[in-house]
Scaffold this active site. Structure first.
Site, PDB file in Angstrom:
ATOM      1  N   GLY A  10       0.980  -1.250  -0.063  1.00  0.00           N
ATOM      2  CA  GLY A  10       0.049   0.055  -0.054  1.00  0.00           C
ATOM      3  C   GLY A  10       0.962   1.325   0.109  1.00  0.00           C
ATOM      4  CG  ASP A  31      -1.130  -5.683   0.281  1.00  0.00           C
ATOM      5  OD1 ASP A  31      -2.031  -5.718  -0.031  1.00  0.00           O
ATOM      6  OD2 ASP A  31      -0.525  -4.561   0.621  1.00  0.00           O
ATOM      7  CB  SER A 124      -5.972   7.669  11.885  1.00  0.00           C
ATOM      8  OG  SER A 124      -6.585   8.751  11.384  1.00  0.00           O
ATOM      9  CB  ALA A 125      -4.919  12.578  13.200  1.00  0.00           C
ATOM     10  CE1 TYR A 148      -9.060   3.511   8.758  1.00  0.00           C
ATOM     11  CE2 TYR A 148      -9.179   5.980   9.266  1.00  0.00           C
ATOM     12  CZ  TYR A 148      -8.466   4.968   8.952  1.00  0.00           C
ATOM     13  OH  TYR A 148      -7.345   5.303   8.913  1.00  0.00           O
ATOM     14  CE  LYS A 152      -6.464   2.696  11.161  1.00  0.00           C
ATOM     15  NZ  LYS A 152      -5.552   1.472  10.693  1.00  0.00           N
ATOM     16  CG  PHE A 177      -1.446  14.689  12.365  1.00  0.00           C
ATOM     17  CD1 PHE A 177      -1.028  13.831  13.484  1.00  0.00           C
ATOM     18  CD2 PHE A 177      -2.622  15.634  12.882  1.00  0.00           C
ATOM     19  CE1 PHE A 177      -1.264  13.898  14.490  1.00  0.00           C
ATOM     20  CE2 PHE A 177      -3.007  15.591  14.217  1.00  0.00           C
ATOM     21  CZ  PHE A 177      -2.354  14.911  14.947  1.00  0.00           C
ATOM     22  CG  LEU A 199      -6.972  18.931  -0.740  1.00  0.00           C
ATOM     23  CD1 LEU A 199      -8.013  19.253  -1.621  1.00  0.00           C
ATOM     24  CD2 LEU A 199      -6.711  19.762   0.324  1.00  0.00           C
TER      25      LEU A 199
HETATM   26  P1  NAD Z   1      -3.256   1.380   1.655  1.00  0.00           P
HETATM   27  O1  NAD Z   1      -4.991   1.190   1.311  1.00  0.00           O
HETATM   28  O2  NAD Z   1      -2.413   2.173   0.453  1.00  0.00           O
HETATM   29  O3  NAD Z   1      -2.524   0.197   2.137  1.00  0.00           O
HETATM   30  C1  NAD Z   1      -3.167  -0.733   3.024  1.00  0.00           C
HETATM   31  C2  NAD Z   1      -3.001  -2.055   2.356  1.00  0.00           C
HETATM   32  O4  NAD Z   1      -3.312  -3.214   3.093  1.00  0.00           O
HETATM   33  C3  NAD Z   1      -3.253  -2.256   0.980  1.00  0.00           C
HETATM   34  O5  NAD Z   1      -2.173  -2.610   0.047  1.00  0.00           O
HETATM   35  C4  NAD Z   1      -4.202  -3.135   0.979  1.00  0.00           C
HETATM   36  O6  NAD Z   1      -4.298  -4.107  -0.195  1.00  0.00           O
HETATM   37  C5  NAD Z   1      -3.921  -4.020   2.263  1.00  0.00           C
HETATM   38  N1  NAD Z   1      -4.781  -4.725   2.911  1.00  0.00           N
HETATM   39  C6  NAD Z   1      -6.004  -4.265   3.461  1.00  0.00           C
HETATM   40  N2  NAD Z   1      -6.604  -5.365   4.111  1.00  0.00           N
HETATM   41  C7  NAD Z   1      -6.068  -6.482   4.158  1.00  0.00           C
HETATM   42  C8  NAD Z   1      -6.012  -7.603   4.792  1.00  0.00           C
HETATM   43  N3  NAD Z   1      -7.186  -8.096   5.480  1.00  0.00           N
HETATM   44  N4  NAD Z   1      -4.973  -8.637   4.740  1.00  0.00           N
HETATM   45  C9  NAD Z   1      -3.914  -8.426   3.838  1.00  0.00           C
HETATM   46  N5  NAD Z   1      -3.770  -6.833   3.246  1.00  0.00           N
HETATM   47  C10 NAD Z   1      -4.846  -6.141   3.584  1.00  0.00           C
HETATM   48  O7  NAD Z   1      -3.331   2.685   2.842  1.00  0.00           O
HETATM   49  P2  NAD Z   1      -2.463   3.422   3.464  1.00  0.00           P
HETATM   50  O8  NAD Z   1      -2.653   4.933   3.093  1.00  0.00           O
HETATM   51  O9  NAD Z   1      -0.813   2.848   3.137  1.00  0.00           O
HETATM   52  O10 NAD Z   1      -2.552   3.239   4.996  1.00  0.00           O
HETATM   53  C11 NAD Z   1      -1.873   2.347   5.665  1.00  0.00           C
HETATM   54  C12 NAD Z   1      -2.380   2.420   7.249  1.00  0.00           C
HETATM   55  O11 NAD Z   1      -2.465   3.626   7.529  1.00  0.00           O
HETATM   56  C13 NAD Z   1      -3.755   2.046   7.209  1.00  0.00           C
HETATM   57  O12 NAD Z   1      -4.152   1.155   8.297  1.00  0.00           O
HETATM   58  C14 NAD Z   1      -4.677   3.238   7.182  1.00  0.00           C
HETATM   59  O13 NAD Z   1      -5.813   3.087   7.982  1.00  0.00           O
HETATM   60  C15 NAD Z   1      -3.522   3.936   8.271  1.00  0.00           C
HETATM   61  N6  NAD Z   1      -3.688   5.423   8.132  1.00  0.00           N
HETATM   62  C16 NAD Z   1      -3.533   6.016   6.749  1.00  0.00           C
HETATM   63  C17 NAD Z   1      -3.706   7.423   6.430  1.00  0.00           C
HETATM   64  C18 NAD Z   1      -3.669   7.940   5.205  1.00  0.00           C
HETATM   65  O14 NAD Z   1      -4.254   9.289   5.124  1.00  0.00           O
HETATM   66  N7  NAD Z   1      -3.249   7.216   4.206  1.00  0.00           N
HETATM   67  C19 NAD Z   1      -4.152   8.238   7.571  1.00  0.00           C
HETATM   68  C20 NAD Z   1      -4.037   7.706   9.109  1.00  0.00           C
HETATM   69  C21 NAD Z   1      -3.748   6.317   9.094  1.00  0.00           C
HETATM   70  N1  UFG Z   2     -11.197  18.726   0.871  1.00  0.00           N
HETATM   71  C1  UFG Z   2     -11.839  19.245  -0.210  1.00  0.00           C
HETATM   72  N2  UFG Z   2     -12.097  18.758  -1.300  1.00  0.00           N
HETATM   73  C2  UFG Z   2     -11.760  17.565  -1.549  1.00  0.00           C
HETATM   74  C3  UFG Z   2     -11.356  16.771  -0.577  1.00  0.00           C
HETATM   75  C4  UFG Z   2     -11.059  17.237   0.457  1.00  0.00           C
HETATM   76  O1  UFG Z   2     -12.206  20.724   0.218  1.00  0.00           O
HETATM   77  O2  UFG Z   2     -12.317  17.088  -2.948  1.00  0.00           O
HETATM   78  C5  UFG Z   2     -10.860  19.450   2.249  1.00  0.00           C
HETATM   79  C6  UFG Z   2     -11.476  18.690   3.508  1.00  0.00           C
HETATM   80  O3  UFG Z   2     -12.686  19.523   3.478  1.00  0.00           O
HETATM   81  C7  UFG Z   2     -10.351  18.893   4.421  1.00  0.00           C
HETATM   82  C8  UFG Z   2      -9.201  18.758   3.697  1.00  0.00           C
HETATM   83  O4  UFG Z   2      -9.243  18.967   2.485  1.00  0.00           O
HETATM   84  O5  UFG Z   2     -10.591  20.330   4.827  1.00  0.00           O
HETATM   85  C9  UFG Z   2      -8.456  17.569   3.781  1.00  0.00           C
HETATM   86  O6  UFG Z   2      -9.163  16.661   3.611  1.00  0.00           O
HETATM   87  P1  UFG Z   2      -9.005  14.848   3.277  1.00  0.00           P
HETATM   88  O7  UFG Z   2     -10.095  14.134   2.806  1.00  0.00           O
HETATM   89  O8  UFG Z   2      -7.716  14.953   2.377  1.00  0.00           O
HETATM   90  O9  UFG Z   2      -8.382  14.477   4.549  1.00  0.00           O
HETATM   91  P2  UFG Z   2      -9.199  14.396   6.100  1.00  0.00           P
HETATM   92  O10 UFG Z   2      -8.458  15.394   7.109  1.00  0.00           O
HETATM   93  O11 UFG Z   2     -10.571  14.821   5.959  1.00  0.00           O
HETATM   94  O12 UFG Z   2      -8.911  12.805   6.580  1.00  0.00           O
HETATM   95  C10 UFG Z   2      -7.649  12.138   6.456  1.00  0.00           C
HETATM   96  C11 UFG Z   2      -8.244  10.742   6.295  1.00  0.00           C
HETATM   97  C12 UFG Z   2      -8.806  10.078   7.606  1.00  0.00           C
HETATM   98  C13 UFG Z   2      -7.713  10.353   8.523  1.00  0.00           C
HETATM   99  C14 UFG Z   2      -7.379  11.830   8.708  1.00  0.00           C
HETATM  100  C15 UFG Z   2      -6.178  12.231   9.896  1.00  0.00           C
HETATM  101  O13 UFG Z   2      -9.154  10.409   5.068  1.00  0.00           O
HETATM  102  O14 UFG Z   2      -8.762   8.756   7.435  1.00  0.00           O
HETATM  103  O15 UFG Z   2      -6.838  12.460   7.436  1.00  0.00           O
HETATM  104  O16 UFG Z   2      -5.157  11.255   9.553  1.00  0.00           O
HETATM  105  F1  UFG Z   2      -8.215  10.233   9.700  1.00  0.00           F
END
Ligand code: NAD
Ligand code: UFG
Length: 337
Positions: A10, A31, A124-125, A148, A152, A177, A199
């Site tokens: 991922g 994965d 996550s935040a 979701y 967490k 974050f 975003l």
């Molecule tokens: P991502 O979806 O790119 O990566 C997650 C990976 O896990 C994927 O490759 C998916 O195929 C794999 N996966 C999901 N369920 C599975 C399962 N049951 N068995 C095996 N593989 C599985 O997401 P990411 O952005 O890399 O996020 C990684 C972690 O960080 C996640 O737990 C997510 O919730 C957390 N997180 C992400 C963000 C963000 O904004 N990207 C913010 C806060 C927390």
């Molecule tokens: N936004 C827009 N237009 C869009 C998408 C987002 O204006 O098309 C704005 C949102 O309103 C927000 C900012 O851009 O003000 C960021 O939005 P994101 O959707 O990119 O991110 P969030 O902060 O809402 O949430 C993300 C992840 C959550 C995670 C959080 C903190 O989606 O899972 O960051 O890590 F929990």
């Protein structure tokens, strides 16, 4: 040392695999590719010029996870695997609870069986809900607004109970974050299959012409320009935080929680104008209503991670905007060839 990286294909996992390999760790990935592609494994090898062992399969498959631990002699785990789309989790809560909780319980049971008691968990935040003050510190009250986020929070609780039951565990809970950006090679990054919810992936699609315009969700927040403020962090900085966390849990037992952010808040318009400037493109946008569940501002106090892990983000939003675009242009070029 051999690290099992769940969800290693991922977005954040793949960058972390590169940092682990560059730092001399051996890496095993599991994965199921539900949100990623297998070619990421080759890209990781290409970037690092190192070998990676890949198991394609589901973390909920207890026999497979057992087989991995029996064969691989795993020293520690970084647990990224999980579903992460907030909106989808509201529509399909059972899918989210089943996948994120079942996979974690399976993993922890097998780790326990093989006496592997070191884990770094991707939180996550979002667990801070709607914070009353800013910046956010690790001891702020926790709550969530969607399934979701609840997964967490539940997993954080499971890890805490596990440590209370057995003080041999070393657990680092990392609360991310807003990760954006991509590896400087342009080979790995984030490019969601469907219309993006977040975003930066949306801005990038507008920049490539795949989407017409960005909808900015509200310009009447109590922020410097009325649009939402977030703590955007370069995914490579975030990945490096995992190396520090692994080093730390190898030294000390216990459970601890760390904000991984920059400590700086940028608005939607800040990000749009920076993206335009560094990439020399125009991002068309319109202002629409606020998105339900969004908070006005969210940014970290990241001093605890500096004090305890000696980790600090170093890359600014210009680099984040440049690298995000570079990766997508690169992958579109691959698709067209
Ligand atoms: P991502 O979806 O790119 O990566 C997650 C990976 O896990 C994927 O490759 C998916 O195929 C794999 N996966 C999901 N369920 C599975 C399962 N049951 N068995 C095996 N593989 C599985 O997401 P990411 O952005 O890399 O996020 C990684 C972690 O960080 C996640 O737990 C997510 O919730 C957390 N997180 C992400 C963000 C963000 O904004 N990207 C913010 C806060 C927390
Ligand atoms: N936004 C827009 N237009 C869009 C998408 C987002 O204006 O098309 C704005 C949102 O309103 C927000 C900012 O851009 O003000 C960021 O939005 P994101 O959707 O990119 O991110 P969030 O902060 O809402 O949430 C993300 C992840 C959550 C995670 C959080 C903190 O989606 O899972 O960051 O890590 F929990």
């Amino acid at each position: 040392m051999k690290i099992l990286v769940t969800g290693g294909c991922g977005y954040i996992g793949s960058h972390t695999c590169c940092e682990l390999l560059d730092s001399g760790y051996e890496v095993v990935i599991i994965d199921n590719l539900c949100n990623s592609k297998e070619d990421v494994v080759d890209k990781i090898k290409q970037i690092t010029k190192k070998e990676v062992k890949f198991y394609k399969g589901d973390l909920c498959d207890k026999d497979l996870v057992d087989e991995i631990f029996s064969k691989e002699n795993i020293d520690a785990v970084i647990h990224f695997a999980g579903l992460k789309a907030v909106g989808e989790s509201v529509l399909k809560p059972l899918l989210y609870y089943r996948n994120n909780l079942d996979s974690t319980l399976t993993l922890l049971e097998i780790m326990n069986k093989y006496n592997c008691k070191k884990i770094v968990f991707s939180s996550s935040a979002t667990v801070y809900g709607s914070p009353k003050t800013l910046p956010i510190k690790e001891d702020f009250p926790l709550s969530t607004t969607n399934p979701y986020g609840s997964t967490k929070l539940y997993i954080e609780g499971i890890l805490k109970d596990l440590y209370i039951s057995d003080n041999e565990w070393s657990i680092a809970v990392l609360r991310y974050f807003n990760p954006i950006g991509a590896h400087e090679s342009g080979l790995i990054g984030e490019n969601p299959k469907d219309i993006p919810n977040n975003l930066m992936p949306y801005i990038v699609r507008v920049a490539t012409g795949e989407l017409k315009e960005l909808s900015i969700f509200g310009n009447d927040y109590d922020t410097h320009d009325g649009t939402g403020v977030r703590d955007y962090i370069h995914v490579v900085d975030l990945a490096k935080g995992h190396i520090k966390a692994i080093e730390h849990i190898c030294k000390e037992k216990g459970i601890d929680y760390y904000n991984l952010g920059t400590g700086n808040g940028y608005s939607v318009l800040d990000l749009v104008t920076t993206f335009e400037k560094v990439n020399n493109v125009k991002i068309n946008y319109k202002i629409v209503a606020r998105r339900k569940g969004d908070v006005a501002s969210c940014y970290a106090d990241a001093t605890y991670a500096l004090d305890k892990l000696n980790w600090k983000a170093t890359k600014g939003i210009e680099e984040m905007c440049k690298d995000s675009f570079k990766f997508v242009k690169n992958s579109n070029k691959d698709l067209n060839n």
